[in-house]
Design a protein around this motif. Structure first.
Motif, PDB file in Angstrom:
ATOM      1  N   THR A  37       1.762  -0.504 -11.568  1.00 59.78           N
ATOM      2  CA  THR A  37       1.191   0.841 -11.556  1.00 59.78           C
ATOM      3  C   THR A  37       1.154   1.353 -10.120  1.00 59.78           C
ATOM      4  O   THR A  37       1.278   0.580  -9.162  1.00 59.78           O
ATOM      5  N   ALA A  38       0.949   2.645  -9.975  1.00 59.77           N
ATOM      6  CA  ALA A  38       0.843   3.229  -8.642  1.00 59.77           C
ATOM      7  C   ALA A  38      -0.298   2.578  -7.860  1.00 59.77           C
ATOM      8  O   ALA A  38      -0.160   2.276  -6.673  1.00 59.77           O
ATOM      9  N   GLN A  39      -1.418   2.316  -8.529  1.00 63.35           N
ATOM     10  CA  GLN A  39      -2.559   1.689  -7.860  1.00 63.35           C
ATOM     11  C   GLN A  39      -2.226   0.262  -7.423  1.00 63.35           C
ATOM     12  O   GLN A  39      -2.591  -0.169  -6.337  1.00 63.35           O
ATOM     13  N   GLU A  40      -1.498  -0.478  -8.259  1.00 67.02           N
ATOM     14  CA  GLU A  40      -1.104  -1.843  -7.879  1.00 67.02           C
ATOM     15  C   GLU A  40      -0.178  -1.832  -6.667  1.00 67.02           C
ATOM     16  O   GLU A  40      -0.288  -2.685  -5.786  1.00 67.02           O
ATOM     17  N   ILE A  41       0.704  -0.870  -6.616  1.00 67.99           N
ATOM     18  CA  ILE A  41       1.610  -0.750  -5.463  1.00 67.99           C
ATOM     19  C   ILE A  41       0.811  -0.414  -4.205  1.00 67.99           C
ATOM     20  O   ILE A  41       1.026  -1.010  -3.147  1.00 67.99           O
ATOM     21  N   ARG A  42      -0.141   0.505  -4.310  1.00 70.71           N
ATOM     22  CA  ARG A  42      -0.984   0.844  -3.147  1.00 70.71           C
ATOM     23  C   ARG A  42      -1.796  -0.365  -2.715  1.00 70.71           C
ATOM     24  O   ARG A  42      -1.926  -0.641  -1.512  1.00 70.71           O
ATOM     25  N   ASP A  43      -2.357  -1.108  -3.671  1.00 75.08           N
ATOM     26  CA  ASP A  43      -3.139  -2.301  -3.343  1.00 75.08           C
ATOM     27  C   ASP A  43      -2.274  -3.359  -2.664  1.00 75.08           C
ATOM     28  O   ASP A  43      -2.707  -3.997  -1.697  1.00 75.08           O
ATOM     29  N   LEU A  44      -1.060  -3.555  -3.177  1.00 74.73           N
ATOM     30  CA  LEU A  44      -0.141  -4.527  -2.587  1.00 74.73           C
ATOM     31  C   LEU A  44       0.191  -4.145  -1.149  1.00 74.73           C
ATOM     32  O   LEU A  44       0.116  -4.970  -0.242  1.00 74.73           O
ATOM     33  N   SER A  45       0.538  -2.890  -0.916  1.00 75.45           N
ATOM     34  CA  SER A  45       0.905  -2.476   0.437  1.00 75.45           C
ATOM     35  C   SER A  45      -0.283  -2.574   1.386  1.00 75.45           C
ATOM     36  O   SER A  45      -0.131  -2.977   2.540  1.00 75.45           O
ATOM     37  N   ALA A  46      -1.479  -2.267   0.907  1.00 73.33           N
ATOM     38  CA  ALA A  46      -2.672  -2.389   1.748  1.00 73.33           C
ATOM     39  C   ALA A  46      -2.928  -3.851   2.111  1.00 73.33           C
ATOM     40  O   ALA A  46      -3.290  -4.164   3.250  1.00 73.33           O
ATOM     41  N   LYS A  47      -2.712  -4.755   1.159  1.00 71.31           N
ATOM     42  CA  LYS A  47      -2.931  -6.180   1.417  1.00 71.31           C
ATOM     43  C   LYS A  47      -1.906  -6.713   2.422  1.00 71.31           C
ATOM     44  O   LYS A  47      -2.243  -7.516   3.294  1.00 71.31           O
TER      45      LYS A  47
END
Length: 140
Positions: free
Chosen positions: A118-128
């Motif tokens: 999901t878009a949120q999972e992608i944002r979370d991954l990039s933030a991590k």
């Protein structure tokens, strides 16, 4: 973390390289924001925090990851002035924009190679990824 024998090998390589560069422990440690005691620990074959190995790589003009390579029995990659590593082409990114550049790269790569995040999972991954690189001292 590497075994004591591996850290002894790293100690030999770090000490030899520092001498090749003609620098004292205190002076070379200061160039990358390390305490002299941290540098001394490495040269004595003692463990230090993983984030500090990247700083030592930089001080010795080694490619990032070279300390770990030495501790694992491989050779360091010595950088020449203006060279990142064999076969690597780099784009110039202002240091203050590095986190954003990494985040955008991870997001683009995630979209390109996955179809179920999901878009949120992608944002979370990039933030991590950005957080981890900062913790390791690889980006500001």
């Amino acid at each position: 973390m590497a075994t004591p024998k591996d850290l002894n090998r790293l100690a030999e390589y770090v000490t030899k390289r520092r001498h090749e560069l003609g620098k004292g422990r205190d002076a070379i440690a200061r160039t990358v924001g390390l305490a002299k005691n941290t540098w001394t620990r490495v040269e004595q074959g003692a463990a230090i925090r993983d984030v500090n190995y990247a700083k030592i790589d930089k001080a010795l003009s080694w490619a990032v990851g070279s300390c770990m390579s030495v501790a694992e029995g491989r050779e360091p990659v010595v950088l020449q002035e203006g060279e990142l590593a064999p076969g690597v082409v780099a784009a110039t990114v202002p240091v203050e924009d590095m986190g954003d550049a990494v985040r955008q790269s991870v997001e683009s790569a995630s979209i390109a190679v996955t179809n179920n995040l999901t878009a949120q999972e992608i944002r979370d991954l990039s933030a991590k990824v950005v957080e981890t690189l900062r913790e390791r001292g690889l980006i500001p």
